[in-house]
Design a protein around this motif. Structure first.
Motif, PDB file in Angstrom:
ATOM      1  N   ALA A 148       0.814  -1.222   0.084  1.00 28.94           N
ATOM      2  CA  ALA A 148      -0.069  -0.078   0.002  1.00 28.94           C
ATOM      3  C   ALA A 148       0.785   1.336   0.050  1.00 28.94           C
ATOM      4  O   ALA A 148       0.522   2.264  -0.695  1.00 28.94           O
ATOM      5  CB  ALA A 148      -0.930   0.107   1.335  1.00 28.94           C
ATOM      6  N   GLU A 149       1.894   1.138   0.919  1.00 25.70           N
ATOM      7  CA  GLU A 149       2.916   2.546   0.674  1.00 25.70           C
ATOM      8  C   GLU A 149       3.317   2.638  -0.407  1.00 25.70           C
ATOM      9  O   GLU A 149       3.672   3.957  -0.985  1.00 25.70           O
ATOM     10  CB  GLU A 149       4.134   2.243   1.858  1.00 25.70           C
ATOM     11  CG  GLU A 149       3.086   2.205   3.507  1.00 25.70           C
ATOM     12  CD  GLU A 149       4.458   1.611   4.563  1.00 25.70           C
ATOM     13  OE1 GLU A 149       5.498   1.542   3.851  1.00 25.70           O
ATOM     14  OE2 GLU A 149       3.914   1.695   5.574  1.00 25.70           O
ATOM     15  N   ARG A 150       3.861   1.489  -1.070  1.00 24.23           N
ATOM     16  CA  ARG A 150       4.448   1.672  -2.387  1.00 24.23           C
ATOM     17  C   ARG A 150       3.467   2.179  -3.439  1.00 24.23           C
ATOM     18  O   ARG A 150       3.955   2.861  -4.416  1.00 24.23           O
ATOM     19  CB  ARG A 150       5.084   0.154  -3.003  1.00 24.23           C
ATOM     20  CG  ARG A 150       5.750   0.367  -4.060  1.00 24.23           C
ATOM     21  CD  ARG A 150       7.012   1.263  -4.031  1.00 24.23           C
ATOM     22  NE  ARG A 150       7.476   1.580  -5.355  1.00 24.23           N
ATOM     23  CZ  ARG A 150       8.705   1.392  -5.744  1.00 24.23           C
ATOM     24  NH1 ARG A 150       9.345   0.324  -5.125  1.00 24.23           N
ATOM     25  NH2 ARG A 150       9.125   1.465  -7.206  1.00 24.23           N
ATOM     26  N   SER A 151       2.354   1.855  -3.307  1.00 24.86           N
ATOM     27  CA  SER A 151       1.124   2.255  -4.367  1.00 24.86           C
ATOM     28  C   SER A 151       1.272   3.754  -4.074  1.00 24.86           C
ATOM     29  O   SER A 151       0.990   4.569  -5.063  1.00 24.86           O
ATOM     30  CB  SER A 151       0.006   1.615  -3.933  1.00 24.86           C
ATOM     31  OG  SER A 151      -0.022   0.172  -4.440  1.00 24.86           O
ATOM     32  N   ILE A 152       1.065   4.280  -2.574  1.00 25.54           N
ATOM     33  CA  ILE A 152       1.182   5.502  -2.469  1.00 25.54           C
ATOM     34  C   ILE A 152       2.336   6.355  -3.225  1.00 25.54           C
ATOM     35  O   ILE A 152       2.124   7.517  -3.884  1.00 25.54           O
ATOM     36  CB  ILE A 152       1.033   6.027  -1.070  1.00 25.54           C
ATOM     37  CG1 ILE A 152      -0.385   5.229  -0.762  1.00 25.54           C
ATOM     38  CG2 ILE A 152       1.004   7.318  -0.556  1.00 25.54           C
ATOM     39  CD1 ILE A 152      -0.441   5.506   0.898  1.00 25.54           C
ATOM     40  N   ILE A 153       3.474   6.049  -2.989  1.00 28.44           N
ATOM     41  CA  ILE A 153       4.890   6.409  -3.510  1.00 28.44           C
ATOM     42  C   ILE A 153       4.582   6.747  -5.092  1.00 28.44           C
ATOM     43  O   ILE A 153       5.013   7.508  -5.587  1.00 28.44           O
ATOM     44  CB  ILE A 153       5.941   5.816  -2.723  1.00 28.44           C
ATOM     45  CG1 ILE A 153       5.949   5.966  -1.581  1.00 28.44           C
ATOM     46  CG2 ILE A 153       7.445   6.389  -3.639  1.00 28.44           C
ATOM     47  CD1 ILE A 153       7.246   4.866  -0.817  1.00 28.44           C
ATOM     48  N   ASP A 154       4.331   5.565  -5.574  1.00 29.12           N
ATOM     49  CA  ASP A 154       4.348   5.398  -6.993  1.00 29.12           C
ATOM     50  C   ASP A 154       3.386   6.534  -7.709  1.00 29.12           C
ATOM     51  O   ASP A 154       3.562   7.100  -8.646  1.00 29.12           O
ATOM     52  CB  ASP A 154       3.916   3.780  -7.691  1.00 29.12           C
ATOM     53  CG  ASP A 154       4.695   2.907  -7.409  1.00 29.12           C
ATOM     54  OD1 ASP A 154       6.032   3.421  -7.121  1.00 29.12           O
ATOM     55  OD2 ASP A 154       4.648   1.574  -7.489  1.00 29.12           O
ATOM     56  N   LYS A 176       9.491   9.065   8.944  1.00 30.62           N
ATOM     57  CA  LYS A 176       8.831  10.204   9.457  1.00 30.62           C
ATOM     58  C   LYS A 176       7.867  10.546   8.215  1.00 30.62           C
ATOM     59  O   LYS A 176       6.852  11.104   8.063  1.00 30.62           O
ATOM     60  CB  LYS A 176       9.575  11.422  10.103  1.00 30.62           C
ATOM     61  CG  LYS A 176       8.819  12.414  10.518  1.00 30.62           C
ATOM     62  CD  LYS A 176       9.662  13.552  11.230  1.00 30.62           C
ATOM     63  CE  LYS A 176       9.993  12.984  12.727  1.00 30.62           C
ATOM     64  NZ  LYS A 176      10.609  13.997  13.587  1.00 30.62           N
ATOM     65  N   ILE A 177       8.627  10.763   7.024  1.00 30.37           N
ATOM     66  CA  ILE A 177       7.930  11.126   5.791  1.00 30.37           C
ATOM     67  C   ILE A 177       6.712  10.159   5.296  1.00 30.37           C
ATOM     68  O   ILE A 177       5.924  10.651   5.118  1.00 30.37           O
ATOM     69  CB  ILE A 177       8.973  11.180   4.534  1.00 30.37           C
ATOM     70  CG1 ILE A 177      10.306  12.084   4.997  1.00 30.37           C
ATOM     71  CG2 ILE A 177       8.405  11.326   3.158  1.00 30.37           C
ATOM     72  CD1 ILE A 177      11.339  12.038   3.850  1.00 30.37           C
ATOM     73  N   MET A 178       7.153   8.824   5.501  1.00 29.12           N
ATOM     74  CA  MET A 178       6.053   8.011   5.145  1.00 29.12           C
ATOM     75  C   MET A 178       4.970   7.916   5.967  1.00 29.12           C
ATOM     76  O   MET A 178       3.787   7.720   5.872  1.00 29.12           O
ATOM     77  CB  MET A 178       6.671   6.347   5.182  1.00 29.12           C
ATOM     78  CG  MET A 178       5.922   5.336   4.486  1.00 29.12           C
ATOM     79  SD  MET A 178       5.932   5.874   2.674  1.00 29.12           S
ATOM     80  CE  MET A 178       4.332   5.866   2.272  1.00 29.12           C
ATOM     81  N   ASP A 179       5.208   8.230   7.474  1.00 29.54           N
ATOM     82  CA  ASP A 179       4.193   8.258   8.430  1.00 29.54           C
ATOM     83  C   ASP A 179       3.049   9.536   7.916  1.00 29.54           C
ATOM     84  O   ASP A 179       1.944   9.358   7.971  1.00 29.54           O
ATOM     85  CB  ASP A 179       4.484   8.623   9.929  1.00 29.54           C
ATOM     86  CG  ASP A 179       5.299   7.116  10.503  1.00 29.54           C
ATOM     87  OD1 ASP A 179       4.784   6.057   9.949  1.00 29.54           O
ATOM     88  OD2 ASP A 179       5.788   7.406  11.299  1.00 29.54           O
TER      89      ASP A 179
END
Length: 426
Positions: A283-289, A413-416
């Protein structure tokens, strides 16, 4: 001095710099005076040799190289100051014209700082994969552990069977190529190219056999995919795999588990944790992409080439410890060197884009790691590892991991923050 600029791309500019003929002549005179002081010429004291004589002892190429080394740096510094350019890294230089009596013309390609234009990074919606661990998942993991603890025993009086382990002398080579020497090989049945196992099934110790196998093109990671392989196999020994019985004694040998059911409960918990971590990471990777795809990110090639160089050196060092080379590694992967490098560059480019995008978000949202954050993380590591804080600090310092720790904390911190402004459908 004349300077012509050409913007090659958003992060690369080319300067064509022309140094006038008088400056060239003066520089050449200066270089000859330097050589005069350092060159011994029979019949003359150092520094007193007439130039016409000195020219016989000093090559034109040496004079040219020294003159360019003298002129180019000063001209470059003047040019970037004149054009108000701030280089991001060292430039590439090429000479267009150098000839005594004429102007000196050279080109320099200058990397410029990355340019990041973020798209909208708040309110991104992604679906998180649902985690549903079944009894079959647990049984599969238990079977894997059972297989990993299998033993083997030599067998006599029968041929090779489907689950055996075989030691054999094998000659293998593609049709049309030179036949190599035989190699003593460890063969695990069921883990070979299609067609190999079928040909050696039933063979007994001491028996030899020659055969060919057409390796399918879709065999992943095999350098001989799509080729016809010649094999000559001589069986040295056959061993039968023995799986341990899964019972309470077996799980007690693995850890502090009282029964098979207790171990299965532990496995289910661990598999669930791992699956949830993977689902979160996806899910995190999908947001970043999505953030990267919405953004306009330009950066100089030097960022990729720098990382590429270091990754190749690291890979070379790791392989050398195994007695292998990068060429061996690439060949075994079934790729050409060009494909291998292209894929590495693409992977690194994607990583650079992500890093620049996240860094820009940190800058925009004033996200930073404080000394208090670092102290708290060191305390956490010390408590978790049951190690004195001073020892953790000493280890981090000795390994040069202090910056690595700070960067990890910043990334978290950025990802949070990104997750806090996104919508993650569970």
């Amino acid at each position: 001095m004349q300077v012509t600029t050409e913007q090659l791309d958003p992060c690369k500019i080319q300067l064509t710099i022309e140094v006038d003929a008088d400056t060239v002549a003066a520089t050449i005179d200066k270089v000859y005076r330097e050589y005069n002081k350092a060159t011994s010429v029979p019949g003359f004291r150092k520094g007193k040799t007439p130039r016409a004589i000195l020219e016989r002892f000093v090559s034109e190429d040496s004079i040219k190289q020294r003159a360019i080394e003298t002129m180019a740096p000063d001209a470059y510094e003047q040019a970037i100051e004149q054009e108000k350019i701030e280089p991001y890294a060292e430039p590439e230089m090429s000479v267009d014209q150098y000839e005594p009596g004429k102007s000196f013309i050279f080109k320099t390609i200058i990397p410029l700082a990355p340019i990041i234009e973020l798209g909208e990074y708040k309110g991104i919606t992604v679906d998180r994969r649902k985690v549903d661990i079944t009894d079959k998942d647990v049984e599969d993991e238990l079977t894997y552990i059972q297989n990993s603890r299998a033993t083997s025993e030599p067998v006599e009086g029968r041929g090779i069977e489907a689950e055996d382990i075989v030691i054999a002398d094998i000659v293998s080579y593609p049709e049309g190529e030179e036949k190599p020497e035989a190699k003593r090989s460890f063969v695990r049945m069921g883990q070979n190219v299609p067609g190999f196992d079928e040909n050696i099934l039933g063979m007994q110790k001491g028996e030899s056999k020659s055969f060919t196998v057409a390796v399918p093109e879709d065999v992943e990671g095999n350098e001989f995919a799509g080729k016809t392989m010649n094999f000559e196999v001589t069986i040295d020994s056959i061993r039968e795999r023995k799986l341990p019985e899964v019972n309470d004694e077996f799980v007690k040998s693995i850890g502090e588990y009282e029964s098979v059911d207790a171990f299965k409960a532990f496995l289910k918990d661990e598999i669930t944790k791992s699956a949830n971590n993977n689902a979160d990471a996806e899910a995190e990777r999908s947001i970043i992409d999505e953030i990267v795809s919405r953004s306009n990110i330009n950066f100089p090639d030097v960022l990729v080439e720098h990382d590429l160089h270091h990754e190749l050196e690291d890979l070379k060092e790791r392989l050398s410890k195994q007695g292998a080379t990068i060429q061996d590694y690439v060949a075994r992967s079934g790729r050409t060197p060009e494909q291998f490098l292209s894929e590495m560059r693409e992977t690194i480019s994607n990583r650079v884009r992500i890093g620049l995008a996240l860094g820009k978000i940190a800058e925009t949202e004033n996200l930073d790691v404080t000394d208090e954050d670092v102290d708290a993380e060191i305390d956490r590591i010390a408590e978790e590892s049951k190690t004195p804080r001073e020892s953790v600090e000493a280890i981090l310092e000795s390994r040069g991991d202090s910056n690595y720790l700070r960067n990890n904390l910043l990334n978290k911190k950025i990802m949070d923050y990104i997750k806090s402004v996104s919508v993650i459908n569970q």
